[in-house]
Design an enzyme around this catalytic site. Structure first.
Site, PDB file in Angstrom:
ATOM      1  N   ASP A  28      -0.418   5.129   0.868  1.00 29.77           N
ATOM      2  CA  ASP A  28      -0.788   6.088   1.915  1.00 29.77           C
ATOM      3  C   ASP A  28      -0.896   5.387   3.273  1.00 29.77           C
ATOM      4  O   ASP A  28      -1.651   4.438   3.438  1.00 29.77           O
ATOM      5  CB  ASP A  28      -2.128   6.743   1.588  1.00 29.77           C
ATOM      6  CG  ASP A  28      -2.062   7.584   0.321  1.00 29.77           C
ATOM      7  OD1 ASP A  28      -0.952   7.892  -0.123  1.00 29.77           O
ATOM      8  OD2 ASP A  28      -3.134   7.922  -0.220  1.00 29.77           O
ATOM      9  N   ASP A  68      -6.959  -2.632   2.689  1.00 31.27           N
ATOM     10  CA  ASP A  68      -5.827  -3.502   2.378  1.00 31.27           C
ATOM     11  C   ASP A  68      -6.060  -4.943   2.803  1.00 31.27           C
ATOM     12  O   ASP A  68      -5.257  -5.827   2.479  1.00 31.27           O
ATOM     13  CB  ASP A  68      -4.557  -2.993   3.085  1.00 31.27           C
ATOM     14  CG  ASP A  68      -4.132  -1.616   2.623  1.00 31.27           C
ATOM     15  OD1 ASP A  68      -4.159  -1.385   1.400  1.00 31.27           O
ATOM     16  OD2 ASP A  68      -3.781  -0.777   3.477  1.00 31.27           O
ATOM     17  N   ASP A  85      -1.899  -0.706   5.743  1.00 33.36           N
ATOM     18  CA  ASP A  85      -2.306  -0.150   7.047  1.00 33.36           C
ATOM     19  C   ASP A  85      -3.811   0.034   7.195  1.00 33.36           C
ATOM     20  O   ASP A  85      -4.305   0.233   8.304  1.00 33.36           O
ATOM     21  CB  ASP A  85      -1.646   1.216   7.264  1.00 33.36           C
ATOM     22  CG  ASP A  85      -2.316   2.298   6.418  1.00 33.36           C
ATOM     23  OD1 ASP A  85      -2.293   2.174   5.173  1.00 33.36           O
ATOM     24  OD2 ASP A  85      -2.877   3.238   6.997  1.00 33.36           O
ATOM     25  N   LYS A 137      -8.058  -4.820  -3.698  1.00 38.79           N
ATOM     26  CA  LYS A 137      -6.622  -4.869  -3.950  1.00 38.79           C
ATOM     27  C   LYS A 137      -6.085  -6.291  -4.104  1.00 38.79           C
ATOM     28  O   LYS A 137      -5.086  -6.509  -4.791  1.00 38.79           O
ATOM     29  CB  LYS A 137      -5.872  -4.163  -2.828  1.00 38.79           C
ATOM     30  CG  LYS A 137      -6.040  -2.651  -2.801  1.00 38.79           C
ATOM     31  CD  LYS A 137      -5.168  -2.044  -1.713  1.00 38.79           C
ATOM     32  CE  LYS A 137      -5.221  -0.521  -1.720  1.00 38.79           C
ATOM     33  NZ  LYS A 137      -4.310   0.061  -0.726  1.00 38.79           N
ATOM     34  N   ASP A 183       0.856  -1.178   0.000  1.00 40.12           N
ATOM     35  CA  ASP A 183       0.000   0.000   0.000  1.00 40.12           C
ATOM     36  C   ASP A 183       0.903   1.243   0.000  1.00 40.12           C
ATOM     37  O   ASP A 183       2.102   1.153   0.311  1.00 40.12           O
ATOM     38  CB  ASP A 183      -0.882  -0.046   1.253  1.00 40.12           C
ATOM     39  CG  ASP A 183      -1.632   1.244   1.499  1.00 40.12           C
ATOM     40  OD1 ASP A 183      -2.303   1.723   0.577  1.00 40.12           O
ATOM     41  OD2 ASP A 183      -1.517   1.776   2.615  1.00 40.12           O
TER      42      ASP A 183
END
Length: 236
Positions: free
Chosen positions: A11, A186, A182, A159, A9
Site C-alpha cells: 500500500d 517500513d 513509503d 517488517k 511494501d
C-alpha cells in the site's frame, strides 16, 4: 555482489499513490522487469496473509510473501510464524472505545491486528489518538505501527525481521537484497538491507532514511527504483 531480491511494501508503494488502494500498472511493469532479470520480488505488507498472498500470485512476484508487518511468511505453500500470540481482546475493545474501527481483515489475521482511524478525523486529532493508542498498547508490551492507511497493533519486531527470515528461506543474504517502502512502518525493513528506496510521495521520515527517492508517486516510483537498481547492477 549481484542483486538477488527486492522486498517491497504494498500500500502506497505498489499502488497508484499514497492513500490509494488501486494497484499501479507501473508497479506491475517494475515487478515483471525485476523478475525477468532473475531478481525475486518479496511482498512485505501490513495486510493479512490471504490478501498479500493473492496479490503476489496476480502481480507475478516469485519470492516469499511476508504479511502482518513481518509476523507471518508464506513460501511454497508453507506458513511460517515469525511472531507469537496476538493482542488480548480487552485491549482491542479499548481501542474501539477510543474510536478506532477494526479492519475486516482481522478475522483472517494470526498476530497483527489493524484498525482504521475514525472517519473525518483531522491530522492533529490523528496524532493525539496515535499517542493514546501507543500508551494503551505499550502497557501490554505491544508495538503500534502506523502505515498511513491503518493503525497496527503488533506483537513482533516489524517488517525488517520478516524480510530477513524470508531471505533466509530463499538462500539470499541481506547484502544481496534491496527494499522499498513509503510508510513509517517500513523503516525497519529499509534499514536491514544496504540499498533502500521510496516513492516520491513517501512519508518525510522515510525520505530522509533511504538511498534513492523516486520522482514518481506510488507504483511509478517503484518502477523508477527497479530500473535504477538494474542499471546500478550493470555498472558494477
Amino acid at each position: 555482489m549481484p542483486l538477488k531480491a527486492v522486498g517491497s511494501d504494498v500500500d502506497g508503494t505498489l499502488t497508484v499513490r499514497r492513500g490509494d488502494l488501486r494497484v499501479s500498472v507501473h508497479a506491475i511493469r517494475g515487478i515483471r522487469l525485476l523478475e525477468s532479470r532473475g531478481v525475486k520480488v518479496i511482498l512485505v505488507s501490513g495486510n493479512s496473509l490471504p490478501v498479500t498472498a493473492g496479490l503476489s500470485v496476480y502481480l507475478g512476484s516469485s519470492g516469499p510473501v511476508v504479511a502482518e508487518n513481518g509476523c507471518v511468511i508464506m513460501y511454497r505453500g508453507q506458513i511460517y510464524h515469525v511472531c507469537s500470540g496476538r493482542p488480548p481482546e480487552g485491549l482491542l475493545r479499548k481501542l474501539q472505545d477510543l474510536g478506532l474501527r477494526p479492519s475486516w481483515q482481522n478475522e483472517f489475521r494470526y498476530h497483527d491486528m489493524a484498525f482504521f482511524m475514525p472517519r473525518g478525523v483531522d491530522e492533529n486529532s490523528k496524532a493525539e489518538l496515535l499517542r493514546a493508542v501507543s500508551e494503551v498498547a505499550e502497557a501490554h508490551g505491544l508495538r503500534v505501527l502506523w502505515s498511513g492507511y491503518a493503525v497496527h497493533i503488533n506483537p513482533g519486531n516489524g517488517k525488517g525481521e520478516g524480510l530477513l527470515r524470508a531471505l533466509e528461506l530463499i538462500g539470499v543474504s541481506a547484502s544481496e537484497a534491496a527494499a522499498i517502502g513509503d510508510g513509517e512502518n517500513d523503516l525497519d525493513m529499509l534499514s536491514v538491507v544496504p540499498i533502500s528506496g521510496c516513492p516520491g510521495d513517501a512519508a518525510p521520515a522515510v525520505k530522509v532514511k533511504v538511498k534513492f527517492v523516486a520522482r514518481g508517486r506510488g507504483g511509478a516510483g517503484f518502477l523508477e527504483f527497479a530500473r535504477w537498481l538494474l542499471a546500478k547492477g550493470e555498472r558494477n
